[in-house]
Enzyme design. Structure first.
Site, PDB file in Angstrom:
ATOM      1  N   ASP A   1      29.056 -22.217 -90.073  1.00 51.71           N
ATOM      2  CA  ASP A   1      29.223 -21.221 -89.020  1.00 51.71           C
ATOM      3  C   ASP A   1      28.887 -21.841 -87.676  1.00 51.71           C
ATOM      4  OD1 ASP A   1      29.601 -18.751 -87.691  1.00 51.71           O
ATOM      5  OD2 ASP A   1      28.794 -17.661 -89.398  1.00 51.71           O
ATOM      6  N   GLN A   2      28.987 -21.033 -86.641  1.00 56.15           N
ATOM      7  CA  GLN A   2      28.679 -21.476 -85.282  1.00 56.15           C
ATOM      8  C   GLN A   2      27.475 -20.702 -84.757  1.00 56.15           C
ATOM      9  OE1 GLN A   2      32.485 -20.456 -83.733  1.00 56.15           O
ATOM     10  NE2 GLN A   2      33.494 -22.202 -84.697  1.00 56.15           N
TER      11      GLN A   2
ATOM     12  N   TYR B   1      29.618 -14.883 -85.991  1.00 55.29           N
ATOM     13  CA  TYR B   1      30.585 -14.155 -86.822  1.00 55.29           C
ATOM     14  C   TYR B   1      31.775 -15.012 -87.272  1.00 55.29           C
ATOM     15  CZ  TYR B   1      28.134 -10.086 -84.836  1.00 55.29           C
ATOM     16  OH  TYR B   1      27.194  -9.174 -84.434  1.00 55.29           O
ATOM     17  N   HIS B   2      31.589 -16.325 -87.384  1.00 57.37           N
ATOM     18  CA  HIS B   2      32.683 -17.210 -87.787  1.00 57.37           C
ATOM     19  C   HIS B   2      32.298 -17.975 -89.057  1.00 57.37           C
ATOM     20  CE1 HIS B   2      33.874 -17.213 -83.251  1.00 57.37           C
ATOM     21  NE2 HIS B   2      34.283 -16.120 -83.881  1.00 57.37           N
ATOM     22  N   SER B   3      31.949 -17.242 -90.089  1.00 57.25           N
ATOM     23  CA  SER B   3      31.411 -17.829 -91.318  1.00 57.25           C
ATOM     24  C   SER B   3      32.528 -18.328 -92.231  1.00 57.25           C
ATOM     25  CB  SER B   3      30.572 -16.789 -92.064  1.00 57.25           C
ATOM     26  OG  SER B   3      29.605 -16.225 -91.197  1.00 57.25           O
TER      27      SER B   3
END
Length: 595
Positions: free
Chosen positions: A336-337, A529-531
């Site tokens: 993720d980020q 929210y970029h999993s």
């Protein structure tokens, strides 16, 4: 006075009339009409999850009437609340019953200024999945991302040249200057349009040029540079996969869509997936799959369901007294980020004024034309390299998204009350903007584990953010790049001032020193929210891979996974676009298998 009232009345009446037409034209209430009342005992394909990938697959696989498809979605249909189609309301739906309310575990020395010292990891629980509640940013990632998939992770067939046709297939570009671009597609289901342009975007892009960057199409040949945001929006309406892939084509006799259908387990007999158990209206049911069970439940629910079905790390499965079906590294890599929001005051009215944005005329503009503040959230974006000598040679390290107003809602960040009182509330009516500074490729990755054998228990989500010191250094470098940006002549001309970030909880360090920014990172940085990558793909026999290059679960027949969880690593941007492209490609692969 009477003339003014009459004019206002005429405008309102016209707006209401047009609203009815606009809603009919652009927001068809097809949710109920595409949902199936009855479910058969058996289908060729059973798809678990109607999100960004599942909706694509259900639509494409049912194009041939000779094959039956069942789509099981745990949430509601996308017309459950018509406001879900309005792009700017994403924060409202992130905390609604149309989202999975997931959050991380408390992590040592991290998230210190967030509620319960955890970061939110909410996901869409509705037809269209997260594409129905996200910020509508359309960003594919860097071509170097997909080169890495092919070379580092040995995912042959999943490189940039392999995926570009599918990015284009899914896309219906609405931006006039890009309609003839070799990198964009027309006529696909997902509309891609340019974001609302405030005067602030010009200053942001001009500042980037002063820093030595070009204005670019970040979904074109080179991602690096500054640009207006490209949005998944059509005439002001959110272009989600649920609406575009399922709603617009209408009901198909060979596609059954069942909402509020919570899958609890995949049935596997002698290493073959034969069907799934699910709960609907309080009753447990079972459905068979003749060809494939396809898991498209997302980066958290897909690994959870695999482990509940006995597929996962041997020791973890056995610790929970579950029968082990297949020992695989499910949930071992949670990529993720990490992001930090930095607010900036300005002294010119070039931002998005909140009163105007939330006023009557904004509503009229949106209702009549599908434009204005309600039609988009982010304004402009930059993709940057910490080491500029690597521009054009490697993927970017940092993404910087410009939101052309100061926030009045901290729900996206999960700030605790004391942080909110200090960083949000005092500046609600202050002219300014927020920069979302994201480290695109942290070295530290997390894990997904079962909390219990109860499928209704949320999984244990450890992000492990900043466990690698280089990640903190790199996010600090991103903040320093933002400081460079606000020091440009373009930004000075509007009085850009970041002193409003001088938080008391880090006041024991000199403002803007390395130690101050490290303290801020530890307090208010959050997941973005970029999993991805919790069921990552790899070559057959790869001990780090859950699925092979055909997205088959290794060692199990007739069981596939297709969603963000199979990405070998997180892309250099938001993840909705690559997930749709992966699903489009996978649908073609399955069609070829039929023959």
């Amino acid at each position: 006075m009477e003339l003014t009232r009459l004019t206002a009345l005429i405008v309102v009446v016209f707006a209401v009339g047009y609203a009815v037409f606009f809603r009919y034209k652009n927001k068809p209430s097809v949710g109920e009409s595409i949902v199936s009342d009855k479910i058969s005992d058996e289908y060729d394909y059973v798809i678990i999850g109607g999100g960004s990938a599942g909706s694509v697959l259900a639509s494409r696989l049912s194009e041939d009437a000779n094959y039956s498809v069942l789509l099981l979605e745990a949430g509601e249909h996308f017309d459950y609340d018509q406001n879900i189609h309005i792009p700017v309301l994403t924060f409202q739906f992130l905390r609604s019953n149309l989202a999975w309310h997931y959050q991380s575990e408390t992590e040592n020395g991290m998230f210190l200024g967030l509620k319960d010292q955890t970061t939110l990891l909410n996901r869409g629980r509705v037809l269209g999945g997260s594409s129905s509640i996200n910020a509508c940013v359309y960003a594919r990632g860097s071509p170097f991302d997909f080169e890495e998939w092919e070379k580092k992770y040995r995912c042959k067939g999943w490189g940039y040249n392999d995926l570009l046709p599918y990015f284009k297939k899914a896309e219906d570009i609405q931006i006039p200057s890009l309609k003839t671009s070799a990198y964009h597609g027309t006529g696909g289901p997902i509309a891609v349009s340019e974001s609302l342009s405030t005067p602030l975007s010009k200053y942001f892009i001009d500042a980037g040029k002063e820093m030595g960057y070009m204005e670019t199409d970040y979904n074109g040949k080179s991602q690096t540079g500054f640009s207006r945001v490209q949005n998944t929006v059509r005439n002001g309406v959110r272009s989600s996969t649920g609406l575009e892939y399922l709603g617009k084509p209408g009901k198909r006799q060979n596609l059954h869509i069942s909402v509020n259908s919570f899958v609890t387990k995949i049935q596997i007999k002698e290493k073959v997936a034969t069907g799934v158990y699910f709960i609907k209206q309080g009753r447990k049911q079972f459905v068979k799959a003749k060809r494939d069970v396809i898991l498209s439940a997302g980066a958290f629910n897909s690994p959870q369901l695999l482990m509940l079905s006995g597929i996962g790390p041997k020791s973890h499965i056995q610790d929970l007294d579950l029968p082990l079906v297949q020992d695989l590294p499910v949930g071992e890599k949670f990529d993720d980020q990490i992001n930090i929001a930095i607010s900036t005051k300005i002294n010119q009215s070039v931002h998005l004024d909140k009163e105007k944005a939330q006023g009557l005329w904004s509503l009229v503009e949106y209702t009549m034309f599908g434009t204005g503040p309600l039609s988009s959230l982010a304004d402009s974006v930059a993709f940057l390299h910490i080491d500029k000598s690597k521009m054009g040679k490697e993927r970017p390290d940092v993404m910087m998204i410009l939101v052309p107003t100061t926030f009045d809602d901290s729900s996206m960040f999960n700030y605790n009350e004391s942080v909110t009182k200090e960083l949000i509330y005092p500046y609600i009516n202050t002219p300014g903007f927020v920069a979302m500074i994201s480290l695109l490729h942290p070295r530290g990755t997390g894990t997904v584990r079962l909390r219990s054998t109860d499928p209704f228990d949320s999984p244990i989500l450890d992000t492990n953010h900043l466990t690698n010191k280089q990640d903190e250094d790199d996010l600090l470098a991103g903040i320093r790049m933002f400081e460079e940006l606000v020091s440009t002549e373009a930004m000075k001309s509007i009085g850009a001032d970041i002193s409003i970030n001088e938080a008391s909880f880090c006041s024991h360090h000199q403002f803007r020193s390395d130690d101050f920014w490290r303290c801020m990172i530890r307090h208010i940085a959050h997941n973005f929210y970029h999993s991805t990558s919790t069921c990552k793909m790899g070559m057959k026999g790869d001990p780090t891979a859950v699925v092979d290059l055909d997205l088959r679960v290794q060692g199990i027949k007739n069981l596939r996974v297709c969603d963000a969880s199979v990405l070998p690593s997180v892309t250099s941007a938001n993840t909705n676009a690559p997930v749709m492209a992966v699903a489009e490609k996978f649908a073609d692969m399955l069609k070829k298998e039929r023959h």
